[in-house]
Design a protein around this motif. Sequence first.
Motif, mmCIF file in Angstrom:
data_model
loop_
_atom_site.group_PDB
_atom_site.id
_atom_site.type_symbol
_atom_site.label_atom_id
_atom_site.label_comp_id
_atom_site.label_asym_id
_atom_site.label_seq_id
_atom_site.Cartn_x
_atom_site.Cartn_y
_atom_site.Cartn_z
ATOM 1 N N GLY A 263 0.726 -1.071 0.052
ATOM 2 C CA GLY A 263 -0.004 -0.180 -0.081
ATOM 3 C C GLY A 263 0.819 1.268 0.013
ATOM 4 O O GLY A 263 2.076 1.352 -0.483
ATOM 5 N N ILE A 264 0.325 2.319 0.318
ATOM 6 C CA ILE A 264 0.759 3.645 0.331
ATOM 7 C C ILE A 264 0.925 4.126 1.920
ATOM 8 O O ILE A 264 0.143 3.956 2.579
ATOM 9 C CB ILE A 264 -0.094 4.725 -0.387
ATOM 10 C CG1 ILE A 264 -0.241 4.273 -1.672
ATOM 11 C CG2 ILE A 264 0.265 5.992 -0.465
ATOM 12 C CD1 ILE A 264 1.023 4.005 -2.585
ATOM 13 N N ILE A 265 1.881 5.021 2.068
ATOM 14 C CA ILE A 265 2.368 5.398 3.469
ATOM 15 C C ILE A 265 2.443 6.951 3.097
ATOM 16 O O ILE A 265 3.242 7.238 2.083
ATOM 17 C CB ILE A 265 3.524 4.965 4.189
ATOM 18 C CG1 ILE A 265 3.213 3.515 4.365
ATOM 19 C CG2 ILE A 265 3.736 5.636 5.213
ATOM 20 C CD1 ILE A 265 4.361 2.707 5.049
ATOM 21 N N LEU A 266 2.061 7.898 4.059
ATOM 22 C CA LEU A 266 2.015 9.005 3.933
ATOM 23 C C LEU A 266 2.999 9.508 5.128
ATOM 24 O O LEU A 266 2.661 9.293 6.267
ATOM 25 C CB LEU A 266 0.746 10.047 3.905
ATOM 26 C CG LEU A 266 -0.315 9.679 2.918
ATOM 27 C CD1 LEU A 266 -1.491 10.854 2.859
ATOM 28 C CD2 LEU A 266 0.570 9.908 1.539
ATOM 29 N N GLU B 256 -3.058 -3.783 -2.296
ATOM 30 C CA GLU B 256 -1.918 -4.843 -2.542
ATOM 31 C C GLU B 256 -1.364 -4.471 -4.203
ATOM 32 O O GLU B 256 -2.396 -4.246 -4.997
ATOM 33 C CB GLU B 256 -2.493 -6.177 -2.416
ATOM 34 C CG GLU B 256 -1.505 -7.330 -2.638
ATOM 35 C CD GLU B 256 -0.962 -7.508 -1.139
ATOM 36 O OE1 GLU B 256 0.117 -8.015 -1.082
ATOM 37 O OE2 GLU B 256 -1.397 -6.753 -0.178
ATOM 38 N N ASN B 257 -0.396 -4.529 -4.124
ATOM 39 C CA ASN B 257 0.412 -4.259 -5.496
ATOM 40 C C ASN B 257 0.222 -2.953 -6.094
ATOM 41 O O ASN B 257 0.048 -2.953 -7.382
ATOM 42 C CB ASN B 257 0.123 -5.382 -6.347
ATOM 43 C CG ASN B 257 0.504 -6.776 -5.830
ATOM 44 O OD1 ASN B 257 1.549 -6.890 -5.089
ATOM 45 N ND2 ASN B 257 -0.106 -7.648 -6.127
ATOM 46 N N VAL B 258 0.134 -2.007 -5.253
ATOM 47 C CA VAL B 258 -0.072 -0.620 -5.769
ATOM 48 C C VAL B 258 1.018 -0.078 -6.801
ATOM 49 O O VAL B 258 2.061 -0.363 -6.524
ATOM 50 C CB VAL B 258 -0.541 0.381 -4.571
ATOM 51 C CG1 VAL B 258 0.752 0.432 -3.787
ATOM 52 C CG2 VAL B 258 -0.954 1.741 -5.208
ATOM 53 N N GLN B 259 0.621 0.403 -7.993
ATOM 54 C CA GLN B 259 1.748 0.893 -8.989
ATOM 55 C C GLN B 259 1.524 2.342 -8.976
ATOM 56 O O GLN B 259 2.615 2.939 -9.250
ATOM 57 C CB GLN B 259 1.229 0.418 -10.158
ATOM 58 C CG GLN B 259 1.360 -1.098 -10.232
ATOM 59 C CD GLN B 259 1.165 -1.656 -11.519
ATOM 60 O OE1 GLN B 259 0.398 -1.200 -12.499
ATOM 61 N NE2 GLN B 259 1.795 -2.832 -11.985
ATOM 62 N N TYR B 260 0.505 2.976 -8.998
ATOM 63 C CA TYR B 260 0.234 4.919 -9.130
ATOM 64 C C TYR B 260 -0.533 5.284 -8.211
ATOM 65 O O TYR B 260 -1.230 4.568 -7.636
ATOM 66 C CB TYR B 260 -0.305 4.886 -10.727
ATOM 67 C CG TYR B 260 0.509 4.297 -11.979
ATOM 68 C CD1 TYR B 260 1.683 4.751 -12.091
ATOM 69 C CD2 TYR B 260 -0.045 3.151 -12.469
ATOM 70 C CE1 TYR B 260 2.453 4.152 -13.330
ATOM 71 C CE2 TYR B 260 0.381 2.615 -13.617
ATOM 72 C CZ TYR B 260 1.787 3.012 -13.820
ATOM 73 O OH TYR B 260 2.567 2.458 -14.764
ATOM 74 N N LEU C 105 -6.954 10.894 -1.914
ATOM 75 C CA LEU C 105 -5.824 10.195 -2.836
ATOM 76 C C LEU C 105 -6.428 9.035 -3.677
ATOM 77 O O LEU C 105 -7.190 8.273 -3.256
ATOM 78 C CB LEU C 105 -5.036 9.603 -1.557
ATOM 79 C CG LEU C 105 -3.864 8.612 -2.115
ATOM 80 C CD1 LEU C 105 -2.871 9.476 -2.981
ATOM 81 C CD2 LEU C 105 -3.305 7.975 -0.921
ATOM 82 N N VAL C 106 -5.851 8.873 -5.099
ATOM 83 C CA VAL C 106 -6.263 7.869 -5.775
ATOM 84 C C VAL C 106 -5.113 6.956 -6.158
ATOM 85 O O VAL C 106 -4.182 7.465 -6.229
ATOM 86 C CB VAL C 106 -6.759 8.575 -7.181
ATOM 87 C CG1 VAL C 106 -7.235 7.560 -8.121
ATOM 88 C CG2 VAL C 106 -7.749 9.680 -6.907
ATOM 89 N N THR C 107 -5.332 5.683 -5.999
ATOM 90 C CA THR C 107 -4.445 4.593 -5.990
ATOM 91 C C THR C 107 -4.984 3.707 -7.066
ATOM 92 O O THR C 107 -6.102 3.400 -7.561
ATOM 93 C CB THR C 107 -4.341 3.912 -4.812
ATOM 94 O OG1 THR C 107 -5.547 3.045 -4.372
ATOM 95 C CG2 THR C 107 -3.738 4.952 -3.784
ATOM 96 N N TYR C 108 -3.946 3.026 -7.711
ATOM 97 C CA TYR C 108 -4.144 1.757 -8.826
ATOM 98 C C TYR C 108 -3.158 0.725 -8.616
ATOM 99 O O TYR C 108 -2.154 0.789 -8.275
ATOM 100 C CB TYR C 108 -4.039 2.744 -10.265
ATOM 101 C CG TYR C 108 -4.158 1.620 -11.215
ATOM 102 C CD1 TYR C 108 -5.108 1.171 -11.789
ATOM 103 C CD2 TYR C 108 -2.977 1.122 -11.843
ATOM 104 C CE1 TYR C 108 -5.367 0.240 -12.840
ATOM 105 C CE2 TYR C 108 -2.976 0.130 -12.957
ATOM 106 C CZ TYR C 108 -4.205 -0.414 -13.205
ATOM 107 O OH TYR C 108 -4.263 -1.240 -14.282
ATOM 108 N N ALA C 109 -3.788 -0.334 -8.855
ATOM 109 C CA ALA C 109 -2.956 -1.446 -8.818
ATOM 110 C C ALA C 109 -3.641 -2.365 -10.142
ATOM 111 O O ALA C 109 -4.982 -2.574 -10.465
ATOM 112 C CB ALA C 109 -3.176 -2.507 -7.492
ATOM 113 N N ASP D 106 -12.092 -3.356 -8.450
ATOM 114 C CA ASP D 106 -11.610 -2.082 -7.510
ATOM 115 C C ASP D 106 -10.224 -1.958 -7.790
ATOM 116 O O ASP D 106 -9.273 -1.638 -7.190
ATOM 117 C CB ASP D 106 -11.774 -2.300 -6.076
ATOM 118 C CG ASP D 106 -11.031 -3.709 -5.678
ATOM 119 O OD1 ASP D 106 -10.706 -4.408 -6.666
ATOM 120 O OD2 ASP D 106 -11.024 -4.106 -4.494
ATOM 121 N N SER D 107 -9.901 -1.759 -9.275
ATOM 122 C CA SER D 107 -8.450 -1.458 -9.571
ATOM 123 C C SER D 107 -8.075 -0.047 -8.972
ATOM 124 O O SER D 107 -6.833 0.510 -8.873
ATOM 125 C CB SER D 107 -8.390 -1.844 -10.983
ATOM 126 O OG SER D 107 -9.081 -0.864 -11.607
#
Length: 725
Positions: free
Chosen positions: A226-229, A244-248, A258-262, A276-277
């Motif tokens: 995931g992401i950490i701030l 899991e396996n976040v890329q962008y 915050l927008v995340t994509y895996a 839910d990508s």
Amino acid sequence: MVEIEFNKENEEDFSDPPDFVDDVTDEVLVPDMLYKRPTIEEFEDNIVFIAGIPVVGADRIGRLQSVLKKVLEKMDPAVKLFIPTNSEGGSVGVLLTEWPDYRAAAFAVKSLEGYSFDKNHQFSARFFTDMKKLQAPAEDWQTPTKSEYADVGDLWWWLQNERCRDQFAISHDKLGVPTVGIFTNMKGNDPELAGDPDKAERANWTETVFTWSPHGSYLSTIHKRGIILWGGRDYARAHRFAHENVQYIDFSPCETFLVTYAAPEETNSWGDYEKDSVRVWDVRTGELKKAYSTFELTGRTQLPTWPFFKWSFDEKFFACLKAPEKDKLERERKVDGISIFASEDFELVEQRSVVIENIKHFDWSPTATILAYYSECTDAVPAEFGLLQVPSMQRLRSARVHNVADAQMFWQKSGKRLAFYTMRYKKKEFRETGEVKYVGGCQCHVDIFEIDKKDVSLMNLPLSEPFIHFDWDPEGDKFCVLVGNNAKATPQVYRIEANSHAPKLISKLDAGVHFNEVQFAPKGGWLAVLAKVSAGGNVYFIDTSLAEAKRTNVIEHPLFNKGYWDPTGRYFATCSTLGGRAGADLGYRIFTFQGRELCRKNLDRLAQFKWRPRPPVKLSEQKQKEIKKNLKKTAAKFIKQDDDEKCRASQEVVEKRRKIMAAFDIIRNRNREQLEATREQRIALRKGVDTEAPLDEDDFVDEEITIALSTSKTPAPLTEEEERD
């Protein structure tokens, strides 16, 4: 009629035996056809679920239905009602209604939400499709425990620097280990770590890349889970987002979301795709607000672009290109619209996408909820550039142009103007390979929409040379167009004057080689013209605040591939990072806005260099005018501070030299004492000869020796007799 008898004796029989059982299902044979099979879900958009109706017994159910029907038929006489009942035949407090079409259903939802049926009952209306998305909680579900607030300290501590110094972060290899460090830019000195060295610089801080939030409050890092701030003076962990396996990752403009994509996992089932990508999170609380499927939104299994969502300046709306439709022959057509979502409920505005045929690009205004879009041209339909007001969906202005081969759009930071570049051809031909060849040459144009003018005026600027790049002065009325080619690129500065139908050329600067980008400083006035990924690596620094733009300096950074202004426009950094041209010396250099070099650092495997953004200035216009009025006094104060710092730096150098000299004197005196203590021993070893005794001048004999350094033959002059002879 003549009957024709076929010879059936030699005909093969392909029929199955009587006891044959086919064990291959239709799902295996024709999954693509079954996937397109009509389903009941296609008709559920017209059904509205209403809660809050009175709960009555079986004897009063008929009267309740007649009263409800009178209320609903006022909106549409064709409405159909169904009241679910319990085992005793009484109502359970909910109502299902079917409407003629989606538009009528949407109007019903909007009208019945919060409708007071009587003083004790108030309706709550939702689409049936939305109600189906609700899932029952897991059997082991428990009320979430209240988590403690993670206080990381002041998120804006770095803005309180007395010298208003900016910070930047870099990612590089230190002793062979990937390291991320946050530094403070020190004018005239090497950058210093911004805080505790053990906390401001960390090995393996991120697994891929890092990103600053738009206002510089957080540093975000990407990890497998995931992401950490990170924030505060000690760069402590503020929030964590599990994906899991976040890329962008991408932030909304005001750091609210915050927008995340895996990337989705591969599946073998037809039509089975991830749900839910793309996930949207609340930055402050860490709550997952909404999850989207890129396949449902775009019709593609791969991510088309990033950022996937584009946000309005106030974060009220975000949008993406909608999935392409298909014609009757099941052929996929081009994208024909924009899906605009409201951040209040994360649903489509008005429950439908905006239809724009052949749309290629779109972008939000930096200061208003206005969308600019570009639609490609076809053989029959011209290209279209337009402005769309959201949420009213009103077309403010549009322009159509035939034979457009390429186009780009550029918003001014102030939101007052929008520029469209177009490359227009005369005729095109298709080669055997499928490539397009433009016959008769191409003409480049820049069309400018003035948003702040009545009816959004439009002006056109034809270019005499091929277009390379464009940029606006953020707050002023000037812009720069870079035209030419790799061998000769010329920056041209224009001004937009009031009551003028075309921009005015005020400066045509000296041409350069391999120039490919222009960048105005964030506060305007100064312009950098870059020759990225070139052997020369030149950068022009140009002052455009004068009546005529003037070049102040030219610097060189061979093979650099990135250039950035700092948020205040005081400094400019050139970087040579991984992914650039082979053979480049990786590192960065920092210059003043006038092009004077301040710092030069070579780093192993430099991957990223990013200035820390600053939040927008929230001062009143009166306060800003007061600051500008007293700017000379403030400037004198900063000049004095710079001079004092230079003196302080000189004093530090002198003091350092004095300390070195004092240490040398101590060592020299110690060695002299040791030498004097062993003098008698040395004389005895040399048989009484004191080689260290001072010499007597009377023992010297002066002797002069003449040495010919060079010789030459010169004929002697002739006498009178010799001349007569």
